[in-house]
Each structure stands twice: as structure tokens, then as C-alpha cells.
Write a protein that holds these residues in place. Sequence first.
Motif, short mmCIF file in Angstrom:
data_model
loop_
_atom_site.label_atom_id
_atom_site.label_comp_id
_atom_site.label_asym_id
_atom_site.label_seq_id
_atom_site.Cartn_x
_atom_site.Cartn_y
_atom_site.Cartn_z
N GLN A 84 -19.14 13.49 44.63
CA GLN A 84 -18.28 14.24 43.99
C GLN A 84 -16.73 14.44 45.01
OE1 GLN A 84 -19.16 17.89 42.07
NE2 GLN A 84 -21.16 16.93 41.58
N THR A 93 -14.56 27.09 50.84
CA THR A 93 -15.71 27.57 51.38
C THR A 93 -15.86 29.10 51.15
OG1 THR A 93 -15.67 25.74 53.28
CG2 THR A 93 -17.26 27.46 53.43
N ASP A 94 -16.93 29.51 50.86
CA ASP A 94 -17.15 30.96 50.35
C ASP A 94 -18.45 31.46 51.52
OD1 ASP A 94 -17.27 33.50 49.43
OD2 ASP A 94 -18.14 33.22 47.70
N THR A 105 -22.64 25.77 50.32
CA THR A 105 -22.19 24.93 49.47
C THR A 105 -20.79 25.10 49.47
OG1 THR A 105 -24.02 25.39 47.85
CG2 THR A 105 -22.06 24.47 46.82
N ARG A 107 -17.16 24.25 47.61
CA ARG A 107 -16.26 23.61 46.11
C ARG A 107 -15.34 23.00 46.35
NH1 ARG A 107 -14.75 29.12 43.69
NH2 ARG A 107 -14.97 29.75 46.00
N TYR A 109 -11.64 21.36 44.80
CA TYR A 109 -10.76 21.46 43.96
C TYR A 109 -9.68 20.57 43.92
CZ TYR A 109 -12.02 26.35 42.92
OH TYR A 109 -12.82 27.51 42.47
N GLN A 116 -11.29 23.29 39.62
CA GLN A 116 -12.56 23.09 40.33
C GLN A 116 -13.08 21.55 39.81
OE1 GLN A 116 -15.48 25.92 41.15
NE2 GLN A 116 -17.22 24.50 41.54
N ALA A 119 -18.88 20.39 43.53
CA ALA A 119 -19.29 21.16 44.60
C ALA A 119 -20.39 20.13 45.36
CB ALA A 119 -19.81 22.41 44.16
#
Length: 137
Positions: A84, A93-94, A105, A107, A109, A116, A119
Motif C-alpha cells: 500500500q 503516526t499515532d 501501525t 496510516r 494518506y 486515508q 496502513a
Amino acid sequence: MRTSLTLMLASALMMTSGLASAATDRSPDAQIARATAGRIAGTPVDCIFLRDIRSSKIISRTAIIYEANNGTVYVNRPPAGASQLRDGDVLVTDTHSSRLCSIDTVRLYSTSARMQTGAVGLGPFIPYTKPARNPGH
């Protein structure tokens, strides 16, 4: 006539080999090789400190390259979701700590679609550092 045909064939071969070379230069492996040129691969690490990350770059369908403030380049080849990864996407990044780790993980965008697009689950970070200089030489 035969000479001009030979010259045309030789020219065509040179042009196609140049195109193949240009395509190879943009391959994911070639991009990673350029980013790590002149550096030595170290032992993979599970985490890197967020404060040390200067920049990141997506290598389409293959890897994420993180450049640290000290010049170390970390290559992360996500074991989940690497297909992806797209050039031009933004990494979001969270994290819940001061480090980015192989269990995190990230994500993805799309800047053009503003949504989005996927991921990836990160893997180990392989550090590439410049060899130590020998001050005596």
C-alpha cells in the motif's frame, strides 16, 4: 544499406538499454541503495526515538526510510501492508510513547485524494551509518 541498418539496430539497442537502465535506477532497491550509499548496515533495532527523526521517505510498495538527526538512515520494510506504500503519500503516526517501534501501525494518506489510503505494520528498523573516520590517515 547493410551498414546503415546495422547502425540503426545499434542505436536502437543503446536507447533501449538506456531506458532499461533508467527504469532500474528508479526501482525500489536502487532507491534504497542510493539512500544508504556509503553506509554500513547495523543490527536491526525494534524502536527509534521520534525526536531523532529528521525526515521520512516512502519507497513505493517496499519500504520507509527514516533519516535521523545524527545522519543514521533507518530502513523499515513493513511485513504487513507494504504493497500500500505509494510515493507522495503522507505517513501519519499515532504513537503513545516517545518512540516509533516495530509493533506500531502507520496510516497512509493521499495528498491528492485527501483521504486515508491504507496502513502498514512496521517491522524492524535497519540502521545504516557512515563508517568511522580514521583520524591517523
